[in-house]
Scaffold this motif. Structure first.
Motif: not given
Length: 218
Positions: A92, A96, A99, A109, A111-112, A116
């Motif tokens: 993760s 990040r 990004d 968004g 990378w979010q 998840t």
């Protein structure tokens, strides 16, 4: 039998092997520090940017650590829940670090969403096997690898954020403040923290290998 808990005591590490590993780790840290210095000295247009040595080295360290954790889990078949949780955390972080690329070339968004998709299933599997996780953690917590991993996490995710605060560097430099100082402080400490995490994962893989050999010999 796959996915057994490791034996209580792995084979000991010899003094010569310890010295060799220590030397290699020192060379790794020195190479990273020299790379950061050369970036600042010769590549001002890429200094502390996504295209610079520091950012690329951070991603490389995280990628190698992620691969080693998969090797420990899938090939050596040791500490499957502990290594799964560590993999989710480190992979993760690797996502990040990408990004800017993901936001610019995939969608804002992205990378979010990817984080998840990595974290939620991993947490579900670890929670479902929580008794096994606690037993594995007890076997891992007293190791050299765990101490290094904890140090790397504290350096990267706590100290670098606090040390790299704009308010701190504004107080230190006063009217001479420039954002470059803040970026350098934060990114270099973060790089060192990632190096500690990689060393911890290398030590974990070596420990898992000794556990595997000890079980095969018993």
């Amino acid at each position: 039998m796959p996915h057994e808990l490791p034996p209580g005591q792995p084979w000991p590490i010899g003094f010569a092997a310890t010295c060799l590993r220590a030397t290699l780790y020192i060379l790794l840290i020195a190479a990273l520090a020299q790379g950061a210095f050369l970036e600042a000295l010769h590549f001002p247009e890429a200094r502390f940017s996504e295209r610079g040595f520091i950012e690329l080295a951070q991603s490389g360290l995280l990628a190698i650590a992620s691969a080693l954790l998969l090797y420990t889990r899938q090939v050596l078949r040791q500490l499957p829940t502990v290594t799964l949780l560590m993999f989710a955390f480190i992979f993760s972080s690797l996502i990040r670090e990408q990004d800017a690329f993901l936001d610019n070339h995939v969608f804002d968004g992205a990378w979010q969403l990817l984080v998840t998709l990595v974290v939620v299933p991993s947490l579900y599997l670890v929670i479902r096997a929580r008794r096994r996780f606690l037993a594995e953690f007890a076997a891992y917590a007293n190791s050299f690898s765990f101490g290094l991993f904890a140090a790397g996490v504290l350096a990267t995710y706590v100290f670098s954020r606090l040390y790299g605060r704009s308010a701190f560097w504004e107080a230190v430099l006063e009217e001479h403040y420039a954002r470059t100082f803040k970026d350098a402080a934060e990114e270099v400490v973060e790089l060192f923290g990632y190096a500690l995490i990689l060393i911890a994962v290398i030590e974990l893989a070596l420990l898992a290998r000794r556990w595997t050999l000890a079980r095969q010999a018993s």
